[in-house]
Write a protein that holds these residues in place. Structure first.
Motif, PDB file in Angstrom:
ATOM      1  N   ASP A 168       0.851  -1.174   0.000  1.00 25.53           N
ATOM      2  CA  ASP A 168       0.000   0.000   0.000  1.00 25.53           C
ATOM      3  C   ASP A 168       0.899   1.240   0.000  1.00 25.53           C
ATOM      4  O   ASP A 168       1.954   1.250   0.637  1.00 25.53           O
ATOM      5  N   GLU A 169       0.510   2.284  -0.695  1.00 26.14           N
ATOM      6  CA  GLU A 169       1.350   3.479  -0.792  1.00 26.14           C
ATOM      7  C   GLU A 169       1.687   4.060   0.577  1.00 26.14           C
ATOM      8  O   GLU A 169       2.769   4.626   0.779  1.00 26.14           O
ATOM      9  N   ARG A 174       4.935   6.406   5.357  1.00 28.65           N
ATOM     10  CA  ARG A 174       5.062   6.529   6.808  1.00 28.65           C
ATOM     11  C   ARG A 174       6.503   6.244   7.201  1.00 28.65           C
ATOM     12  O   ARG A 174       6.985   5.125   7.049  1.00 28.65           O
ATOM     13  N   PRO A 175       7.203   7.231   7.763  1.00 25.44           N
ATOM     14  CA  PRO A 175       8.596   6.984   8.150  1.00 25.44           C
ATOM     15  C   PRO A 175       8.699   6.029   9.329  1.00 25.44           C
ATOM     16  O   PRO A 175       7.985   6.168  10.324  1.00 25.44           O
ATOM     17  N   VAL A 176       9.550   5.056   9.204  1.00 26.71           N
ATOM     18  CA  VAL A 176       9.859   4.106  10.285  1.00 26.71           C
ATOM     19  C   VAL A 176      11.336   4.275  10.584  1.00 26.71           C
ATOM     20  O   VAL A 176      12.186   4.070   9.719  1.00 26.71           O
ATOM     21  N   GLY A 177      11.663   4.673  11.833  1.00 25.96           N
ATOM     22  CA  GLY A 177      13.028   5.049  12.140  1.00 25.96           C
ATOM     23  C   GLY A 177      13.282   6.479  11.691  1.00 25.96           C
ATOM     24  O   GLY A 177      12.355   7.265  11.497  1.00 25.96           O
ATOM     25  N   THR A 178      14.526   6.819  11.499  1.00 28.73           N
ATOM     26  CA  THR A 178      14.867   8.159  11.024  1.00 28.73           C
ATOM     27  C   THR A 178      14.574   8.278   9.534  1.00 28.73           C
ATOM     28  O   THR A 178      14.369   7.267   8.840  1.00 28.73           O
ATOM     29  N   ILE A 200       7.934  -5.996  -7.071  1.00 31.75           N
ATOM     30  CA  ILE A 200       7.184  -5.174  -6.124  1.00 31.75           C
ATOM     31  C   ILE A 200       6.252  -4.253  -6.899  1.00 31.75           C
ATOM     32  O   ILE A 200       6.649  -3.607  -7.875  1.00 31.75           O
ATOM     33  N   GLN A 201       5.003  -4.211  -6.457  1.00 30.92           N
ATOM     34  CA  GLN A 201       4.031  -3.262  -6.985  1.00 30.92           C
ATOM     35  C   GLN A 201       3.512  -2.400  -5.842  1.00 30.92           C
ATOM     36  O   GLN A 201       3.431  -2.852  -4.695  1.00 30.92           O
ATOM     37  N   VAL A 202       3.157  -1.178  -6.153  1.00 27.24           N
ATOM     38  CA  VAL A 202       2.597  -0.265  -5.166  1.00 27.24           C
ATOM     39  C   VAL A 202       1.128  -0.033  -5.494  1.00 27.24           C
ATOM     40  O   VAL A 202       0.772   0.236  -6.644  1.00 27.24           O
ATOM     41  N   LEU A 269       8.110   5.154  -8.352  1.00 30.67           N
ATOM     42  CA  LEU A 269       7.525   5.796  -7.175  1.00 30.67           C
ATOM     43  C   LEU A 269       8.376   5.537  -5.931  1.00 30.67           C
ATOM     44  O   LEU A 269       8.614   6.444  -5.130  1.00 30.67           O
ATOM     45  N   ILE A 270       8.844   4.315  -5.773  1.00 32.81           N
ATOM     46  CA  ILE A 270       9.665   3.985  -4.604  1.00 32.81           C
ATOM     47  C   ILE A 270      10.947   4.819  -4.613  1.00 32.81           C
ATOM     48  O   ILE A 270      11.363   5.363  -3.575  1.00 32.81           O
TER      49      ILE A 270
END
Length: 280
Positions: A168-169, A174-178, A200-202, A269-270
């Protein structure tokens, strides 16, 4: 694996419980003790002893050591508990899935909230465990992180399964960590794809409502066994092998795949989101 409720799903794995229980009963009877008499020696009820012998309750290390003292078994129950039953750092509900991943031909995953474990970086994994378990000692967290990183090495094996992942986009954003660690995680996804270790697809926000909004899902196929599906919640998971149920799960996954961006657009996108985190 033992199934629960016919073919509706798998029971939670109880590695070593049966062996522990049968050995406890054998040693107790050899010592001429009833369940209650043994319970009196180790400060618990006889019915509780019965639950261990019937493999209904998970053996506990402190009690196992008391069994060794009461039955004079030279530490065998303590070692059994520590090395056989508690030897895996995977949660009980996930342990069977971890074993199946090693022999799967294909793994298809949908990440609703998190990047799936096989694609996580060490920093990303550490941040997840620290957020979920803020009071856990650091050495314990480090152990869980090492365990997950060890599982992720499966993708570098010559016999690695084909991994197809839909994210999911919101998982990207959502930042995880710094921010730097999040950028590293997203670049790791790109590297896995470029090395041919995953597709991988988004699933973009523009898709609006989609078939997988109710949770995460993993599908696995095998060379000599029927496919299975696995869904997971908070401290729980369900491994399913009922053909009709697995087929329904596959249909949900296929609809999500159809709504997702194509692989190349997903990779673009990634990369873009990774650059955004890297610039902040």
């Amino acid at each position: 694996m033992t199934k629960k409720g016919g073919s509706k799903g798998f029971s939670q794995p109880r590695f070593g419980w049966d062996f522990f229980g049968s050995e406890l009963k054998r040693c107790r009877e050899a010592a001429g003790l009833s369940q209650q008499e043994l319970g009196d020696l180790v400060y618990c009820s006889g019915s509780y002893i019965g639950l261990f012998e019937a493999a209904i309750r998970k053996p506990q290390l402190d009690l196992a050591r008391r069994f060794d003292v009461a039955l004079q078994t030279d530490g065998i129950f303590g070692r059994m508990c520590k090395e056989l039953i508690d030897g895996s750092l995977d949660a009980d509900y996930f342990a069977a899935v971890a074993e199946l991943q090693k022999v799967a031909l294909t793994i298809s995953e949908f990440g609703a909230l998190l990047i799936p474990g096989l694609l996580q970086t060490e920093a990303y994994t550490h941040a997840i465990f620290r957020a979920a378990q803020p009071f856990m000692p650091q050495d314990e967290i480090d152990g869980y992180v090492r365990n997950r990183m060890q599982r992720a090495r499966l993708l570098d094996s010559p016999t690695a399964p084909e991994l197809w992942t839909i994210l999911d986009e919101n998982v990207l954003r959502r930042p995880v960590g710094t921010d730097a660690e999040m950028a590293e995680q997203l670049r790791h996804l790109v590297e896995r794809v470029e090395r041919g270790r995953a597709v991988i697809q988004v699933l973009p926000f523009s898709s609006r409502a989609h078939s997988m909004m109710e949770g995460s899902l993993t599908l696995m196929t095998f060379a000599d066994a029927p496919p299975v599906a696995y869904s997971e919640g908070v401290f729980s998971g369900q491994l399913l092998d009922d053909p009709a149920t697995v087929m329904r799960c596959q249909a949900l996954y296929d609809r999500a795949r159809a709504a997702a961006l194509p692989p190349e657009a997903s990779l673009t996108l990634i990369r873009s989101v990774a650059e955004e985190f890297g610039d902040e």
